[in-house]
Scaffold this motif. Structure first.
Motif, PDB file in Angstrom:
ATOM      1  N   ARG A 139      -0.672 -27.031   0.433  1.00  0.00           N
ATOM      2  CA  ARG A 139       0.142 -25.776  -0.089  1.00  0.00           C
ATOM      3  C   ARG A 139       0.022 -26.215  -1.431  1.00  0.00           C
ATOM      4  O   ARG A 139       0.178 -25.212  -2.592  1.00  0.00           O
ATOM      5  CB  ARG A 139       1.436 -25.705   0.510  1.00  0.00           C
ATOM      6  N   ASP A 140       0.057 -27.424  -2.237  1.00  0.00           N
ATOM      7  CA  ASP A 140       0.139 -27.638  -3.586  1.00  0.00           C
ATOM      8  C   ASP A 140      -1.077 -26.960  -4.202  1.00  0.00           C
ATOM      9  O   ASP A 140      -1.080 -26.508  -5.462  1.00  0.00           O
ATOM     10  CB  ASP A 140       0.295 -28.876  -3.593  1.00  0.00           C
ATOM     11  N   ALA A 141      -2.244 -27.149  -3.639  1.00  0.00           N
ATOM     12  CA  ALA A 141      -3.547 -26.766  -4.271  1.00  0.00           C
ATOM     13  C   ALA A 141      -3.390 -25.238  -4.204  1.00  0.00           C
ATOM     14  O   ALA A 141      -3.951 -24.660  -5.156  1.00  0.00           O
ATOM     15  CB  ALA A 141      -4.802 -27.274  -3.175  1.00  0.00           C
ATOM     16  N   TYR A 142      -3.032 -24.468  -2.947  1.00  0.00           N
ATOM     17  CA  TYR A 142      -2.749 -23.070  -3.145  1.00  0.00           C
ATOM     18  C   TYR A 142      -1.717 -22.669  -4.126  1.00  0.00           C
ATOM     19  O   TYR A 142      -1.994 -21.710  -5.003  1.00  0.00           O
ATOM     20  CB  TYR A 142      -2.229 -22.793  -1.553  1.00  0.00           C
ATOM     21  N   ALA A 143      -0.838 -23.553  -4.588  1.00  0.00           N
ATOM     22  CA  ALA A 143       0.175 -23.118  -5.369  1.00  0.00           C
ATOM     23  C   ALA A 143      -0.599 -22.998  -6.992  1.00  0.00           C
ATOM     24  O   ALA A 143      -0.141 -22.248  -7.593  1.00  0.00           O
ATOM     25  CB  ALA A 143       1.319 -23.936  -5.312  1.00  0.00           C
ATOM     26  N   ARG A 144      -1.190 -24.197  -7.046  1.00  0.00           N
ATOM     27  CA  ARG A 144      -1.799 -24.407  -8.183  1.00  0.00           C
ATOM     28  C   ARG A 144      -2.761 -23.103  -8.371  1.00  0.00           C
ATOM     29  O   ARG A 144      -2.888 -22.604  -9.733  1.00  0.00           O
ATOM     30  CB  ARG A 144      -2.780 -25.511  -8.401  1.00  0.00           C
ATOM     31  N   ARG A 145      -3.650 -22.750  -7.550  1.00  0.00           N
ATOM     32  CA  ARG A 145      -4.549 -21.509  -7.782  1.00  0.00           C
ATOM     33  C   ARG A 145      -3.634 -20.269  -7.782  1.00  0.00           C
ATOM     34  O   ARG A 145      -3.835 -19.594  -8.880  1.00  0.00           O
ATOM     35  CB  ARG A 145      -5.231 -21.338  -6.468  1.00  0.00           C
ATOM     36  N   VAL A 146      -2.361 -20.280  -7.211  1.00  0.00           N
ATOM     37  CA  VAL A 146      -1.841 -18.999  -7.452  1.00  0.00           C
ATOM     38  C   VAL A 146      -0.979 -18.958  -9.028  1.00  0.00           C
ATOM     39  O   VAL A 146      -1.006 -17.942  -9.703  1.00  0.00           O
ATOM     40  CB  VAL A 146      -0.452 -18.693  -6.382  1.00  0.00           C
ATOM     41  N   LEU A 147      -0.528 -20.243  -9.453  1.00  0.00           N
ATOM     42  CA  LEU A 147      -0.205 -20.335 -10.758  1.00  0.00           C
ATOM     43  C   LEU A 147      -1.192 -19.879 -11.801  1.00  0.00           C
ATOM     44  O   LEU A 147      -0.923 -19.415 -12.729  1.00  0.00           O
ATOM     45  CB  LEU A 147       0.407 -21.830 -10.862  1.00  0.00           C
ATOM     46  N   VAL A 197      -5.950 -28.773 -18.351  1.00  0.00           N
ATOM     47  CA  VAL A 197      -4.387 -29.082 -17.620  1.00  0.00           C
ATOM     48  C   VAL A 197      -4.720 -29.451 -16.075  1.00  0.00           C
ATOM     49  O   VAL A 197      -4.355 -30.436 -15.868  1.00  0.00           O
ATOM     50  CB  VAL A 197      -3.771 -27.796 -17.668  1.00  0.00           C
ATOM     51  N   LEU A 198      -5.853 -28.851 -15.473  1.00  0.00           N
ATOM     52  CA  LEU A 198      -6.059 -29.237 -14.118  1.00  0.00           C
ATOM     53  C   LEU A 198      -6.876 -30.682 -14.042  1.00  0.00           C
ATOM     54  O   LEU A 198      -6.272 -31.363 -13.160  1.00  0.00           O
ATOM     55  CB  LEU A 198      -6.767 -28.137 -13.241  1.00  0.00           C
ATOM     56  N   ARG A 199      -7.646 -30.717 -14.856  1.00  0.00           N
ATOM     57  CA  ARG A 199      -8.499 -31.908 -14.779  1.00  0.00           C
ATOM     58  C   ARG A 199      -7.798 -33.180 -15.497  1.00  0.00           C
ATOM     59  O   ARG A 199      -7.769 -34.266 -14.490  1.00  0.00           O
ATOM     60  CB  ARG A 199      -9.731 -31.898 -15.567  1.00  0.00           C
ATOM     61  N   TYR A 200      -6.858 -32.977 -16.550  1.00  0.00           N
ATOM     62  CA  TYR A 200      -6.259 -34.229 -17.132  1.00  0.00           C
ATOM     63  C   TYR A 200      -4.527 -34.318 -16.634  1.00  0.00           C
ATOM     64  O   TYR A 200      -4.197 -35.365 -16.607  1.00  0.00           O
ATOM     65  CB  TYR A 200      -6.293 -34.225 -18.444  1.00  0.00           C
ATOM     66  N   PHE A 201      -4.041 -33.190 -16.395  1.00  0.00           N
ATOM     67  CA  PHE A 201      -2.443 -33.274 -16.173  1.00  0.00           C
ATOM     68  C   PHE A 201      -2.375 -33.470 -14.531  1.00  0.00           C
ATOM     69  O   PHE A 201      -1.580 -34.225 -13.880  1.00  0.00           O
ATOM     70  CB  PHE A 201      -1.860 -31.951 -16.436  1.00  0.00           C
ATOM     71  N   HIS A 202      -3.219 -32.773 -13.709  1.00  0.00           N
ATOM     72  CA  HIS A 202      -3.022 -33.074 -12.421  1.00  0.00           C
ATOM     73  C   HIS A 202      -4.186 -33.977 -11.722  1.00  0.00           C
ATOM     74  O   HIS A 202      -4.048 -34.230 -10.617  1.00  0.00           O
ATOM     75  CB  HIS A 202      -3.357 -31.655 -11.545  1.00  0.00           C
ATOM     76  N   ASP A 203      -5.186 -34.488 -12.664  1.00  0.00           N
ATOM     77  CA  ASP A 203      -6.144 -35.395 -12.219  1.00  0.00           C
ATOM     78  C   ASP A 203      -6.806 -34.742 -11.127  1.00  0.00           C
ATOM     79  O   ASP A 203      -7.349 -35.759 -10.112  1.00  0.00           O
ATOM     80  CB  ASP A 203      -5.539 -36.762 -11.655  1.00  0.00           C
ATOM     81  N   LEU A 204      -7.267 -33.578 -11.211  1.00  0.00           N
ATOM     82  CA  LEU A 204      -8.128 -33.024 -10.311  1.00  0.00           C
ATOM     83  C   LEU A 204      -9.394 -33.456 -10.271  1.00  0.00           C
ATOM     84  O   LEU A 204      -9.918 -33.464 -11.466  1.00  0.00           O
ATOM     85  CB  LEU A 204      -7.707 -31.339  -9.997  1.00  0.00           C
ATOM     86  N   SER A 205     -10.388 -33.299  -9.158  1.00  0.00           N
ATOM     87  CA  SER A 205     -11.680 -33.705  -9.369  1.00  0.00           C
ATOM     88  C   SER A 205     -12.406 -32.406  -9.674  1.00  0.00           C
ATOM     89  O   SER A 205     -11.572 -31.162  -9.840  1.00  0.00           O
ATOM     90  CB  SER A 205     -12.098 -33.921  -7.975  1.00  0.00           C
ATOM     91  N   VAL A 206     -13.611 -32.472 -10.150  1.00  0.00           N
ATOM     92  CA  VAL A 206     -14.354 -31.127 -10.838  1.00  0.00           C
ATOM     93  C   VAL A 206     -14.564 -30.428  -9.475  1.00  0.00           C
ATOM     94  O   VAL A 206     -14.165 -28.776  -9.716  1.00  0.00           O
ATOM     95  CB  VAL A 206     -15.820 -31.692 -11.216  1.00  0.00           C
ATOM     96  N   ALA A 207     -14.516 -30.742  -8.273  1.00  0.00           N
ATOM     97  CA  ALA A 207     -14.639 -29.704  -7.239  1.00  0.00           C
ATOM     98  C   ALA A 207     -13.246 -29.298  -6.841  1.00  0.00           C
ATOM     99  O   ALA A 207     -13.301 -27.911  -6.781  1.00  0.00           O
ATOM    100  CB  ALA A 207     -15.067 -30.696  -5.899  1.00  0.00           C
TER     101      ALA A 207
END
Length: 196
Positions: free
Chosen positions: A57-65, A120-130
């Motif tokens: 749900r957090d990934a979904y929330a990030r997309r919505v945000l 922000v997504l890559r460095y704040f959330h440490d999300l992968s490229v994918a």
């Protein structure tokens, strides 16, 4: 547990993290960040019954945000034109921020919205490229190129201004020379407010 109670519990746990992300996305504008989070929370609430089977749900929330942020920026650009001869006073945020954060927000504001969201997504959330590509609904190659260009712009903009982790500015004799200092400093500043 009823759906409303589940949502209330989830929202109470995640709201602060979403506000921090939105603050970075809006380059330090706390009022717009609150509006973006409110819009995202409303959309999450409306979709909540369908999200029972969603694994992350957090990934979904990030997309919505991010979508709410993009919509807000489009709308605010349309409203931005001010035909008055004198500009009104602007409200000053109540939260005190340090000089490095102020510089970072100013540099983030100079990035295009999508490029800022990538950083922000890559460095704040440490999300992968994918994962970043999924959140932004684009190709991984786009994330890589946007990230590289954003970091180059931030490095160019912030390199002479930010202190390293020891609080030293680039003109200090003990400051490391070369291209290594600015990016870790940006990363440290971006991640300083991350939720555990």
């Amino acid at each position: 547990m009823r759906s409303d109670e589940e949502f209330r519990e989830w929202a109470a746990q995640r709201r602060q993290s979403l506000v921090r992300t939105a603050t970075l996305l809006t380059a330090g504008d706390p009022h717009t960040a609150e509006d973006v989070v409110q819009t995202a929370m409303t959309k999450m609430y409306l979709a909540w019954p369908r999200l029972r089977d969603v694994r992350d749900r957090d990934a979904y929330a990030r997309r919505v945000l991010v979508n709410a942020f993009t919509d807000e920026m489009r709308t605010s650009r349309r409203k931005r034109e001010d035909l008055r001869s004198q500009l009104p006073d602007r409200a000053v945020g109540s939260g005190a921020i340090d000089d490095d954060s102020r510089l970072l927000f100013a540099a983030l504001e100079e990035l295009p919205d999508r490029m800022r969201a990538t950083v922000v997504l890559r460095y704040f959330h440490d999300l992968s490229v994918a994962d970043t590509a999924r959140a932004l609904r684009c190709r991984p190659g786009t994330v890589k190129s946007q990230t590289a260009r954003a970091l180059e712009k931030l490095k160019h903009r912030l390199g002479p201004a930010l202190r390293d982790d020891r609080g030293l500015r680039p003109d200090h004799p003990d400051h490391p020379r070369g291209d290594t200092a600015p990016i870790p400093t940006i990363h440290a500043t971006l991640t300083a407010g991350r939720m555990s």
